[in-house]
Design an enzyme around this catalytic site. Structure first.
Site, short mmCIF file in Angstrom:
data_model
loop_
_atom_site.label_atom_id
_atom_site.label_comp_id
_atom_site.label_asym_id
_atom_site.label_seq_id
_atom_site.Cartn_x
_atom_site.Cartn_y
_atom_site.Cartn_z
N HIS A 48 0.85 -1.20 0.00
CA HIS A 48 0.00 0.00 0.00
C HIS A 48 0.88 1.24 0.00
O HIS A 48 1.31 1.74 1.05
CB HIS A 48 -0.91 0.01 1.24
CG HIS A 48 -1.98 1.07 1.17
ND1 HIS A 48 -3.33 0.77 1.10
CD2 HIS A 48 -1.90 2.42 1.14
CE1 HIS A 48 -4.02 1.90 1.05
NE2 HIS A 48 -3.17 2.92 1.07
N HIS A 93 1.25 4.98 -2.57
CA HIS A 93 0.71 5.76 -3.69
C HIS A 93 1.84 6.39 -4.50
O HIS A 93 2.71 7.04 -3.94
CB HIS A 93 -0.22 6.86 -3.18
CG HIS A 93 -1.47 6.34 -2.56
ND1 HIS A 93 -2.67 6.30 -3.23
CD2 HIS A 93 -1.72 5.84 -1.32
CE1 HIS A 93 -3.61 5.79 -2.44
NE2 HIS A 93 -3.05 5.51 -1.27
N HIS A 98 -9.86 1.17 -0.16
CA HIS A 98 -9.61 2.00 1.02
C HIS A 98 -10.90 2.00 1.86
O HIS A 98 -11.94 2.46 1.38
CB HIS A 98 -9.30 3.44 0.63
CG HIS A 98 -7.91 3.67 0.16
ND1 HIS A 98 -7.43 3.20 -1.05
CD2 HIS A 98 -6.87 4.35 0.73
CE1 HIS A 98 -6.16 3.58 -1.21
NE2 HIS A 98 -5.80 4.28 -0.13
N GLU A 143 -10.37 3.63 7.20
CA GLU A 143 -9.23 4.48 7.56
C GLU A 143 -9.73 5.61 8.45
O GLU A 143 -9.35 5.70 9.62
CB GLU A 143 -8.55 5.04 6.31
CG GLU A 143 -7.36 5.94 6.63
CD GLU A 143 -6.70 6.50 5.37
OE1 GLU A 143 -5.61 7.09 5.52
OE2 GLU A 143 -7.26 6.37 4.27
N HIS A 171 -5.93 0.03 4.84
CA HIS A 171 -6.00 0.59 6.19
C HIS A 171 -6.90 -0.29 7.07
O HIS A 171 -6.42 -1.18 7.74
CB HIS A 171 -6.45 2.05 6.19
CG HIS A 171 -5.55 2.95 5.40
ND1 HIS A 171 -4.32 3.36 5.86
CD2 HIS A 171 -5.70 3.50 4.17
CE1 HIS A 171 -3.75 4.13 4.95
NE2 HIS A 171 -4.56 4.22 3.91
N ASP A 217 2.31 4.29 2.54
CA ASP A 217 1.19 5.10 2.04
C ASP A 217 1.66 6.25 1.15
O ASP A 217 1.55 6.15 -0.08
CB ASP A 217 0.36 5.61 3.22
CG ASP A 217 -1.07 5.96 2.83
OD1 ASP A 217 -1.48 5.61 1.72
OD2 ASP A 217 -1.77 6.57 3.66
#
Length: 377
Positions: free
Chosen positions: A33, A35, A231, A234, A255, A313
């Site tokens: 995970h 980005h 997602h 979170e 998450h 992340d």
């Protein structure tokens, strides 16, 4: 028909054979995970801003990071606003899109990662055939499909040069359901080149029940054999996680911290061996979790032997590497060397590689950790 992977109970070595790369991180990490647009080098942002004549809030690396990166908790909305400061310098430029993918692989290789799945929204990096155009860009000629092709090129060249395996996940955005049909079609077209899954990111308060674009895209993903992560949980409540599992048929949860707020749902997903992509340092800075790390849900996941991984992340914005997340887990959450090895084995087992490549990845980890891998059919 190829059998599923099965494993003997891990036999952890009393002394690690060739595991440690730094104080906490391991040589042989798997990250699921992270980005792409949250992993860009500040130097690269400045280079393309200068090249394209785009004015940013600062003209030096240090100055830019003062606006983009932060180290104290903010609201989730304040976190998202950070992208506005630098994405106009990257989006819509072919050279920039390919370069950030290549440099991402280099960055992860330096961290000791041997396999990574990096996610991004093709539409957020495009400036043509996107409604609305992101980042207040003017209309150009870089389409979402060409973005995917350019990222694929960058990842493949990075694999070649840095001896690491990298795959990608294409993101739908909750507030843009009109983009989702194209996202799933791009997943189908570029499946395993390098795309391995579809994701849904953004404001969790936007319900998928009311967004047919997301629901129908995920239904098509199921029909087409496209892997699915979402997602959820979170900053949103457990109901968002349930929606991801029951409506979108998610195979992993991005998450998922607030899953533990619903004991019945949590127990159900433990029994299903659902994988949770945890990002400890991120959860602190976005205020997704309590600022007291000794009360972080990761501790409950660990104690309950849940299926979870540790991830960064958005390392640009959070000023982090995997080493920071591992240090936090070790210092405040009681993680041991065996726990870190198990985290990476969990990630490898739950990655979206084809079964043959997954076996090879697990063999790499077991060899590095001096453990035994078995298979049954």
């Amino acid at each position: 028909m190829e059998g599923k992977l099965a494993f003997e109970k891990p036999k952890f070595p009393s002394t690690l054979k060739k595991v440690f790369l730094c104080e906490t991180c391991m040589s042989g990490e798997v990250e699921l995970h992270v980005h792409l647009d949250g992993s860009i080098k500040a130097e690269t942002i400045l280079y393309f801003a200068n090249k394209r004549g785009i004015k940013l809030l600062a003209e030096t690396v240090e100055g830019l990071l003062q606006h983009v990166a932060y180290s104290k908790p903010m609201s989730f909305a304040e976190f998202l606003a950070k992208f506005d400061h630098y994405m106009p310098a990257i989006a819509g430029d072919r050279e920039a899109v390919k370069r950030i993918a290549y440099e991402f692989v280099e960055m992860k290789a330096k961290e000791g990662v041997i396999y990574v799945e990096v996610r991004y929204s093709p539409h957020f990096l495009a400036n043509s055939k996107v409604d609305p155009l992101p980042w207040e860009q003017e209309e150009g000629d870089l389409t979402p499909e060409e973005v995917v092709d350019l990222v694929n090129q960058g990842l493949r060249e990075g694999e070649r040069d840095f001896n690491i395996k990298a795959r990608s996940i294409l993101c739908c955005m909750r507030h843009r359901p009109n983009w989702s049909p194209e996202v799933v079609e791009l997943c189908k077209k570029y499946q395993n080149d390098t795309v391995v899954a579809i994701d849904l990111a953004g404001n969790e308060m936007v319900s998928c029940k009311e967004s047919s674009g997301h629901r129908e895209a995920y239904e098509e993903a199921v029909r087409s054999g496209i892997h699915r992560t979402v997602h959820a949980g979170e900053i949103g409540p457990p109901s968002v996680v349930r929606e991801a599992v029951e409506i979108l048929k998610a195979e992993r949860i991005g998450h998922g911290y607030h899953t533990t707020d619903d004991p019945d749902l949590y127990k159900e997903l433990l029994e299903k061996n659902m994988h949770f992509e945890l990002c400890p340092w991120s959860s602190y800075l976005t205020s997704a979790c309590c600022s007291d790390f000794t009360k972080h849900p990761a501790i409950q996941f660990k104690n309950d032997k849940a299926n979870y991984s540790l991830n960064t992340d958005d390392p640009l914005i959070f000023g982090s590497t995997l080493n920071k997340d591992y240090k936090v887990a070790k210092k405040y959450m009681g993680f041991t060397d065996e726990d870190f090895m198990q985290v990476n084995i969990n990630a490898a087992r739950s990655c979206f590689l084809p079964e043959k490549e997954k076996r090879e990845l697990l063999n790499q980890l077991y060899e590095a950790y001096d453990m035994i891998l078995s298979t049954e059919f």
